[in-house]
Scaffold this motif. Structure first.
Motif, PDB file in Angstrom:
ATOM      1  N   UNK A  21      -4.026   0.617  -2.354  1.00 36.29           N
ATOM      2  CA  UNK A  21      -3.294   1.068  -1.160  1.00 36.29           C
ATOM      3  C   UNK A  21      -3.611   0.178   0.034  1.00 36.29           C
ATOM      4  N   UNK A  22      -4.889  -0.111   0.210  1.00 30.92           N
ATOM      5  CA  UNK A  22      -5.310  -0.974   1.320  1.00 30.92           C
ATOM      6  C   UNK A  22      -4.756  -2.386   1.145  1.00 30.92           C
ATOM      7  N   UNK A  23      -4.795  -2.894  -0.099  1.00 35.06           N
ATOM      8  CA  UNK A  23      -4.257  -4.233  -0.368  1.00 35.06           C
ATOM      9  C   UNK A  23      -2.767  -4.299  -0.053  1.00 35.06           C
ATOM     10  N   UNK A  24      -2.042  -3.252  -0.427  1.00 36.57           N
ATOM     11  CA  UNK A  24      -0.605  -3.222  -0.144  1.00 36.57           C
ATOM     12  C   UNK A  24      -0.352  -3.293   1.353  1.00 36.57           C
ATOM     13  N   UNK A  25      -1.125  -2.531   2.124  1.00 40.61           N
ATOM     14  CA  UNK A  25      -0.952  -2.527   3.575  1.00 40.61           C
ATOM     15  C   UNK A  25      -1.296  -3.895   4.156  1.00 40.61           C
ATOM     16  N   UNK A  26      -2.348  -4.525   3.653  1.00 40.35           N
ATOM     17  CA  UNK A  26      -2.724  -5.852   4.139  1.00 40.35           C
ATOM     18  C   UNK A  26      -1.608  -6.867   3.888  1.00 40.35           C
ATOM     19  N   UNK A  27      -1.054  -6.852   2.678  1.00 37.76           N
ATOM     20  CA  UNK A  27      -0.017  -7.813   2.302  1.00 37.76           C
ATOM     21  C   UNK A  27       1.254  -7.595   3.105  1.00 37.76           C
ATOM     22  N   UNK A  28       1.594  -6.324   3.331  1.00 33.19           N
ATOM     23  CA  UNK A  28       2.884  -5.983   3.946  1.00 33.19           C
ATOM     24  C   UNK A  28       2.755  -5.480   5.376  1.00 33.19           C
ATOM     25  N   UNK A  29       1.611  -5.738   5.994  1.00 28.88           N
ATOM     26  CA  UNK A  29       1.338  -5.149   7.305  1.00 28.88           C
ATOM     27  C   UNK A  29       2.433  -5.464   8.320  1.00 28.88           C
ATOM     28  N   UNK A  30       2.744  -6.726   8.480  1.00 27.81           N
ATOM     29  CA  UNK A  30       3.704  -7.129   9.498  1.00 27.81           C
ATOM     30  C   UNK A  30       5.083  -6.542   9.225  1.00 27.81           C
ATOM     31  N   UNK A  31       5.580  -6.691   8.008  1.00 25.26           N
ATOM     32  CA  UNK A  31       6.925  -6.218   7.683  1.00 25.26           C
ATOM     33  C   UNK A  31       7.047  -4.706   7.731  1.00 25.26           C
ATOM     34  N   UNK A  32       6.089  -4.006   7.120  1.00 26.78           N
ATOM     35  CA  UNK A  32       6.157  -2.546   7.048  1.00 26.78           C
ATOM     36  C   UNK A  32       6.057  -1.908   8.423  1.00 26.78           C
ATOM     37  N   UNK A  33       5.104  -2.345   9.215  1.00 29.70           N
ATOM     38  CA  UNK A  33       4.883  -1.684  10.497  1.00 29.70           C
ATOM     39  C   UNK A  33       5.891  -2.118  11.550  1.00 29.70           C
ATOM     40  N   UNK A  34       6.524  -3.258  11.345  1.00 23.70           N
ATOM     41  CA  UNK A  34       7.647  -3.617  12.209  1.00 23.70           C
ATOM     42  C   UNK A  34       8.805  -2.654  11.982  1.00 23.70           C
ATOM     43  N   UNK A  35       9.074  -2.367  10.704  1.00 22.12           N
ATOM     44  CA  UNK A  35      10.131  -1.415  10.361  1.00 22.12           C
ATOM     45  C   UNK A  35       9.809  -0.033  10.915  1.00 22.12           C
ATOM     46  N   UNK A  36       8.564   0.418  10.727  1.00 19.77           N
ATOM     47  CA  UNK A  36       8.171   1.747  11.200  1.00 19.77           C
ATOM     48  C   UNK A  36       8.242   1.835  12.722  1.00 19.77           C
ATOM     49  N   UNK A  37       7.881   0.748  13.396  1.00 18.74           N
ATOM     50  CA  UNK A  37       7.931   0.745  14.858  1.00 18.74           C
ATOM     51  C   UNK A  37       9.365   0.815  15.364  1.00 18.74           C
ATOM     52  N   UNK A  38      10.252   0.028  14.743  1.00 18.24           N
ATOM     53  CA  UNK A  38      11.643  -0.013  15.194  1.00 18.24           C
ATOM     54  C   UNK A  38      12.417   1.246  14.801  1.00 18.24           C
ATOM     55  N   UNK A  39      12.029   1.851  13.679  1.00 11.77           N
ATOM     56  CA  UNK A  39      12.681   3.090  13.253  1.00 11.77           C
ATOM     57  C   UNK A  39      12.084   4.291  13.986  1.00 11.77           C
TER      58      UNK A  39
END
Length: 287
Positions: A21-39
């Motif tokens: 789970x932590x590895x997934x967040x590290x790899x996708x941090x920028x993309x995932x949290x950009x989406x969550x921030x904009x949504x």
């Protein structure tokens, strides 16, 4: 350096699921949290403005109950409840969509592409959430233990809905088949990642509680004589902004147990059906 793709359908022990789970967040941090921030950002701001209006209405009520706009209180409260419900559902849908796109090799993707796909499952997810909520209410009304048991089991209904594209009925029944013998590990995973999410959420709550405590001490001498002033201070623009930050933080933090739940689902599915192994055999046959 290119990060290796995390295999989805794979049997993992307890610690590996957390590290994955932590590895997934590290790899996708920028993309995932950009989406969550904009949504989630606009949703958080709308909710904060509704709370601002609600505090202002309560302030007017505290000074002159006969000349207060009760309709404003009702609209603000109902609006806050609806936006919160719809917002949380959309955030869950967005997180699961992002995990699914990653596992299928369909990243990077624009915010619009991710949001469009998330909205495609939105109403189905909302319907499932309502049914799960009703079942849990019944479970807790019967006794605490059935409700507690169902809470963990039915949490898996959401990844089933997404990753298997099941109907709502199948999504409700399938978790009982794949969780056999793994109820405690599922509970433990959600408990640990829930604590991590709570700690992350506390960081985003610092501005809100700092302003809250400051306002309480600043108005402590005038609370009895001027209750409206207290309510008005909590409906200020800086309090509204801090509430928006708090809400966005909760959206970010909830991604941790949701992603962990996705990997627990894949772990249980691999244990019961060897889905990953079957997929590898199918790929080998096509060579």
């Amino acid at each position: 350096m290119q990060q290796p793709q995390i295999e989805f359908y794979k049997i993992r022990d307890f610690g590996t699921k957390i590290s994955t789970t932590i590895d997934f967040i590290k790899i996708n941090f920028k993309g995932l949290f950009t989406v969550l921030l904009l949504v989630g950002g606009p949703l958080a701001l709308i909710n904060s403005l509704l709370m601002q209006n609600l505090f202002g209405a309560f302030g007017a009520l505290s000074t002159d109950p006969t000349n207060s706009d009760f309709s404003s209180i009702g609209v603000s409260y109902i609006g806050y409840f609806l936006i919160t419900t719809l917002g949380v559902t959309l955030i869950y849908s967005t997180i699961f969509t992002y995990v699914k796109r990653y596992n299928e090799g369909r990243l990077p993707a624009s915010v619009g592409e991710t949001l469009k796909e998330a909205l495609g499952k939105f109403w189905k997810l909302l319907g499932l959430s309502i049914l799960v909520g009703l079942l849990l209410v019944i479970g807790y009304m019967l006794f605490i233990i059935p409700g507690f048991y169902l809470t963990i089991v039915l949490s898996l209904a959401f990844p089933v809905l997404f990753f298997e594209d099941k109907s709502i009925g199948d999504a409700l029944s399938r978790p009982f088949k794949i969780i056999k013998g793994k109820w405690w590990s599922t509970f433990g995973l959600l408990f640990i990642t829930g604590i991590i999410a709570y700690i992350v959420g506390l960081v985003f709550s610092i501005p809100f509680y700092a302003i809250y405590i400051t306002e309480i001490f600043a108005n402590i001498d005038s609370i009895d004589s001027n209750p409206e002033g207290v309510f008005n201070s909590f409906s200020s623009w800086y309090m509204t902004l801090s509430m928006a930050i708090l809400t966005i933080g909760s959206y970010m933090a909830v991604s941790i147990p949701v992603i962990a739940l996705a990997y627990q689902y894949s772990n249980l599915t691999e244990r019961t059906q060897a889905t990953g192994l079957i997929n590898k055999i199918d790929e080998f046959d096509t060579l």
